[in-house]
Design a protein around this motif. Structure first.
Motif, PDB file in Angstrom:
ATOM      1  N   LEU A   1       0.835  -1.201   0.000  1.00 58.58           N
ATOM      2  CA  LEU A   1       0.000   0.000   0.000  1.00 58.58           C
ATOM      3  C   LEU A   1       0.876   1.260   0.000  1.00 58.58           C
ATOM      4  N   LEU A   2       1.921   1.272   0.843  1.00 60.31           N
ATOM      5  CA  LEU A   2       2.811   2.440   0.898  1.00 60.31           C
ATOM      6  C   LEU A   2       3.507   2.647  -0.449  1.00 60.31           C
ATOM      7  N   LYS A   3       3.893   1.546  -1.098  1.00 60.44           N
ATOM      8  CA  LYS A   3       4.552   1.661  -2.411  1.00 60.44           C
ATOM      9  C   LYS A   3       3.576   2.170  -3.479  1.00 60.44           C
ATOM     10  N   LYS A   4       2.331   1.737  -3.366  1.00 62.87           N
ATOM     11  CA  LYS A   4       1.297   2.220  -4.298  1.00 62.87           C
ATOM     12  C   LYS A   4       1.110   3.729  -4.103  1.00 62.87           C
ATOM     13  N   GLU A   5       1.108   4.155  -2.848  1.00 63.17           N
ATOM     14  CA  GLU A   5       0.985   5.596  -2.573  1.00 63.17           C
ATOM     15  C   GLU A   5       2.191   6.356  -3.135  1.00 63.17           C
ATOM     16  N   HIS A   6       3.377   5.748  -3.047  1.00 66.91           N
ATOM     17  CA  HIS A   6       4.562   6.384  -3.655  1.00 66.91           C
ATOM     18  C   HIS A   6       4.325   6.639  -5.141  1.00 66.91           C
ATOM     19  N   GLU A   7       3.719   5.662  -5.816  1.00 64.44           N
ATOM     20  CA  GLU A   7       3.453   5.841  -7.262  1.00 64.44           C
ATOM     21  C   GLU A   7       2.556   7.058  -7.487  1.00 64.44           C
ATOM     22  N   ASN A   8       1.545   7.211  -6.648  1.00 63.12           N
ATOM     23  CA  ASN A   8       0.636   8.360  -6.804  1.00 63.12           C
ATOM     24  C   ASN A   8       1.343   9.674  -6.481  1.00 63.12           C
ATOM     25  N   ILE A   9       2.213   9.653  -5.483  1.00 59.81           N
ATOM     26  CA  ILE A   9       2.963  10.875  -5.136  1.00 59.81           C
ATOM     27  C   ILE A   9       3.904  11.234  -6.299  1.00 59.81           C
ATOM     28  N   LEU A  10       4.542  10.220  -6.892  1.00 59.27           N
ATOM     29  CA  LEU A  10       5.427  10.476  -8.042  1.00 59.27           C
ATOM     30  C   LEU A  10       4.644  11.053  -9.219  1.00 59.27           C
ATOM     31  N   ARG A  11       3.406  10.583  -9.386  1.00 56.51           N
ATOM     32  CA  ARG A  11       2.568  11.149 -10.458  1.00 56.51           C
ATOM     33  C   ARG A  11       2.348  12.640 -10.196  1.00 56.51           C
TER      34      ARG A  11
ATOM     35  N   LEU B   1       4.574   1.871  10.651  1.00 58.39           N
ATOM     36  CA  LEU B   1       5.764   1.097  10.254  1.00 58.39           C
ATOM     37  C   LEU B   1       7.055   1.612  10.904  1.00 58.39           C
ATOM     38  N   PHE B   2       7.308   2.907  10.804  1.00 54.56           N
ATOM     39  CA  PHE B   2       8.561   3.441  11.342  1.00 54.56           C
ATOM     40  C   PHE B   2       8.578   3.356  12.867  1.00 54.56           C
ATOM     41  N   LYS B   3       7.420   3.556  13.469  1.00 53.94           N
ATOM     42  CA  LYS B   3       7.325   3.451  14.938  1.00 53.94           C
ATOM     43  C   LYS B   3       7.726   2.035  15.361  1.00 53.94           C
ATOM     44  N   ALA B   4       7.163   1.054  14.684  1.00 55.45           N
ATOM     45  CA  ALA B   4       7.480  -0.346  15.017  1.00 55.45           C
ATOM     46  C   ALA B   4       8.951  -0.635  14.783  1.00 55.45           C
ATOM     47  N   MET B   5       9.513  -0.112  13.703  1.00 52.16           N
ATOM     48  CA  MET B   5      10.917  -0.383  13.390  1.00 52.16           C
ATOM     49  C   MET B   5      11.847   0.242  14.436  1.00 52.16           C
ATOM     50  N   VAL B   6      11.540   1.482  14.846  1.00 54.74           N
ATOM     51  CA  VAL B   6      12.387   2.160  15.843  1.00 54.74           C
ATOM     52  C   VAL B   6      12.306   1.417  17.178  1.00 54.74           C
TER      53      VAL B   6
ATOM     54  N   GLU C   1      13.204   4.655   0.448  1.00 50.14           N
ATOM     55  CA  GLU C   1      12.232   3.803   1.150  1.00 50.14           C
ATOM     56  C   GLU C   1      11.943   2.538   0.354  1.00 50.14           C
ATOM     57  N   ASN C   2      11.682   2.705  -0.943  1.00 51.11           N
ATOM     58  CA  ASN C   2      11.357   1.534  -1.776  1.00 51.11           C
ATOM     59  C   ASN C   2      12.508   0.528  -1.815  1.00 51.11           C
ATOM     60  N   GLU C   3      13.723   1.048  -1.939  1.00 51.84           N
ATOM     61  CA  GLU C   3      14.850   0.143  -2.168  1.00 51.84           C
ATOM     62  C   GLU C   3      15.487  -0.410  -0.894  1.00 51.84           C
ATOM     63  N   THR C   4      15.460   0.376   0.197  1.00 48.57           N
ATOM     64  CA  THR C   4      16.135  -0.138   1.398  1.00 48.57           C
ATOM     65  C   THR C   4      15.285  -0.148   2.673  1.00 48.57           C
ATOM     66  N   VAL C   5      14.668   0.978   3.005  1.00 50.83           N
ATOM     67  CA  VAL C   5      14.035   1.080   4.340  1.00 50.83           C
ATOM     68  C   VAL C   5      12.868   0.091   4.507  1.00 50.83           C
ATOM     69  N   PHE C   6      11.975   0.046   3.528  1.00 45.09           N
ATOM     70  CA  PHE C   6      10.824  -0.862   3.630  1.00 45.09           C
ATOM     71  C   PHE C   6      11.287  -2.324   3.630  1.00 45.09           C
ATOM     72  N   THR C   7      12.242  -2.604   2.761  1.00 50.54           N
ATOM     73  CA  THR C   7      12.741  -3.974   2.650  1.00 50.54           C
ATOM     74  C   THR C   7      13.348  -4.421   3.979  1.00 50.54           C
ATOM     75  N   PHE C   8      14.085  -3.509   4.608  1.00 47.56           N
ATOM     76  CA  PHE C   8      14.705  -3.813   5.895  1.00 47.56           C
ATOM     77  C   PHE C   8      13.639  -4.113   6.944  1.00 47.56           C
ATOM     78  N   GLY C   9      12.597  -3.290   6.977  1.00 47.78           N
ATOM     79  CA  GLY C   9      11.514  -3.494   7.939  1.00 47.78           C
ATOM     80  C   GLY C   9      10.801  -4.823   7.704  1.00 47.78           C
ATOM     81  N   GLU C  10      10.496  -5.086   6.445  1.00 51.65           N
ATOM     82  CA  GLU C  10       9.787  -6.311   6.069  1.00 51.65           C
ATOM     83  C   GLU C  10      10.592  -7.552   6.483  1.00 51.65           C
ATOM     84  N   LYS C  11      11.886  -7.452   6.323  1.00 52.87           N
ATOM     85  CA  LYS C  11      12.756  -8.598   6.585  1.00 52.87           C
ATOM     86  C   LYS C  11      12.973  -8.833   8.092  1.00 52.87           C
TER      87      LYS C  11
END
Ligand SMILES: [Fe+2]
Ligand SMILES: [Fe+2]
Length: 184
Positions: free
Chosen positions: A6-16, A62-67, A133-143
């Motif tokens: 969902l966050l990545k989909k929102e990134h696409e809309n922000i990039l638009r 997401l960031f709250k949980a990661m921190v 976020e797409n390339e590192t931060v989200f992936t790190f959290g997911e993993k």
């Protein structure tokens, strides 16, 4: 769609919307035209969709949980990078909004330059931020986040999405995006 998707989909809309902002900036340079009302719509999209909806979810879930759960490098990259960039984005958008007001009041080149500088600064910052976020931060959290933490993030995210006011705001802003894309 899970929370990261969902966050990545929102990134696409922000990039638009950044593409629209870029074209509107080029329009200022090439045709000396500033449509203050359209640029105000872009400011509203950035504030309500990119910031309140998207950055808000990142910061609260997401960031709250990661921190809290991961500490160390995750804490460093989020608190020393992502959150500072969210704040810097807010500053650039305020600069843009103020420059638009000043231009409307008195259409001088000085204010036109301030509009271009603020719009360009925001665009540059956000494109790099989204890429990180797409390339590192989200992936790190997911993993690395535990299943329990990821489930908590999912629950919070789903509740946010289901809220009637949030859904109405999201639909409205996406409609504005479509209209601006047709124009620019
Ligand atoms: Fe972010
Ligand atoms: Fe983001």
């Amino acid at each position: 769609m899970n929370h990261i998707e969902l966050l990545k989909k929102e990134h696409e809309n922000i990039l638009r919307m950044l593409d629209v902002l870029h074209k509107a900036s080029l329009n200022v340079l090439q045709n000396y035209e500033i449509d203050v009302d359209d640029l105000k719509k872009m400011v509203a999209f950035i504030r309500r969709y990119a910031d309140k909806t998207h950055h808000g979810k990142e910061e609260k879930y997401l960031f709250k949980a990661m921190v809290e759960d991961l500490g160390g490098p995750a804490q460093k990259v989020i608190q020393g990078g992502m959150l500072i960039e969210h704040d810097l984005g807010r500053l650039y958008v305020s600069d843009l909004d103020e420059a638009l007001d000043a231009y409307k009041e008195h259409p001088a080149d000085e204010h036109k330059l301030a509009i271009l500088v603020a719009a360009g600064s925001y665009e540059h910052l956000l494109r790099r931020h989204i890429q990180k976020e797409n390339e590192t931060v989200f992936t790190f959290g997911e993993k690395h986040l535990s299943e329990k933490s990821m489930n908590w993030v999912e629950e919070q995210s789903q509740a946010f999405e289901a809220d009637v006011e949030n859904a109405a705001e999201r639909e409205y802003q996406l409609q504005v995006l479509k209209e601006l894309e047709l124009k620019y």
